[in-house]
Design a protein around this motif. Structure first.
Motif, short mmCIF file in Angstrom:
data_model
loop_
_atom_site.label_atom_id
_atom_site.label_comp_id
_atom_site.label_asym_id
_atom_site.label_seq_id
_atom_site.Cartn_x
_atom_site.Cartn_y
_atom_site.Cartn_z
N MET A 153 0.83 -1.21 0.00
CA MET A 153 0.00 0.00 0.00
C MET A 153 0.87 1.26 0.00
SD MET A 153 -2.65 1.41 2.89
CE MET A 153 -1.31 1.65 4.04
N PHE A 154 1.87 1.31 0.88
CA PHE A 154 2.74 2.48 0.93
C PHE A 154 3.53 2.64 -0.37
CE2 PHE A 154 2.57 1.72 5.68
CZ PHE A 154 1.71 2.78 5.91
N THR A 155 3.94 1.52 -0.95
CA THR A 155 4.65 1.57 -2.22
C THR A 155 3.73 2.10 -3.32
OG1 THR A 155 6.07 -0.27 -1.57
CG2 THR A 155 5.89 0.18 -3.92
N GLY A 156 2.50 1.68 -3.32
CA GLY A 156 1.52 2.17 -4.29
C GLY A 156 1.30 3.67 -4.17
N ILE A 157 1.23 4.16 -2.95
CA ILE A 157 1.08 5.61 -2.73
C ILE A 157 2.32 6.34 -3.22
CG2 ILE A 157 0.84 7.42 -0.97
CD1 ILE A 157 -0.81 5.32 0.67
N PHE A 158 3.49 5.80 -2.91
CA PHE A 158 4.75 6.37 -3.39
C PHE A 158 4.74 6.47 -4.92
CE2 PHE A 158 9.02 5.33 -5.08
CZ PHE A 158 9.73 6.45 -4.65
N ASN A 159 4.36 5.39 -5.59
CA ASN A 159 4.32 5.37 -7.05
C ASN A 159 3.28 6.34 -7.59
OD1 ASN A 159 6.32 3.45 -7.02
ND2 ASN A 159 4.95 1.74 -7.37
#
Length: 154
Positions: free
Chosen positions: A128-134
């Motif tokens: 989830m955090f990686t998706g937000i970062f992307n």
């Protein structure tokens, strides 16, 4: 000079930010393979490599805003709203990467090193955090291309 600075800024963004977004996105599924006890003996090595890529390119990625500021200054657009929004989103992405993505990757790897105890929920949160970062980087990219008020007609 503006064209040179812009070219370096764009190339740095592609070379530095691209690998982080890809490697960070690949990390949670690779960690889940380790969690599932995959027969693939290279799963843990792959996860370690992805984390290392994220760490190295996160540091290299500092070049992107440096040349971005130089380009914006040369173009005289430092006060433009689209650029300020881009700067804020870039800062948020950097904080997210440094404070949530990289430490969680490290924690997952430490868990794997201590007997293979990886929490599946931790990989989901990391994804989830990686998706937000992307998503933040995609938004910055769109703002850089569209540049509201630009004279390029884009």
């Amino acid at each position: 000079m503006t064209k040179f600075l812009l070219a370096v800024h764009v190339i740095a963004a592609i070379v530095a930010i691209g690998p982080v977004t890809v490697a960070a996105s690949m990390f949670p599924p690779a960690a889940r393979k380790v969690l599932e006890g995959s027969d693939d003996s290279s799963a843990l090595a792959t996860t370690r490599l992805l984390h290392r890529i994220c760490q190295v390119y996160a540091v290299v990625g500092v070049v992107v805003p440096v040349f971005g500021f130089a380009t914006a200054s040369d173009m005289g657009v430092l006060g433009d709203t689209w650029l300020i929004v881009s700067i804020v989103l870039t800062a948020l992405a950097a904080v997210l990467l440094a404070a949530l993505v990289l430490p969680r990757q490290s924690a997952i790897l430490e868990g794997a090193d201590q007997g293979g105890t990886i929490d599946r929920a931790a990989t989901v949160r990391l994804a989830m955090f990686t998706g937000i970062f992307n998503l933040l980087w995609a938004t910055v990219t769109v703002l850089m291309i569209i540049r509201p008020g630009s004279t390029t007609g884009a």
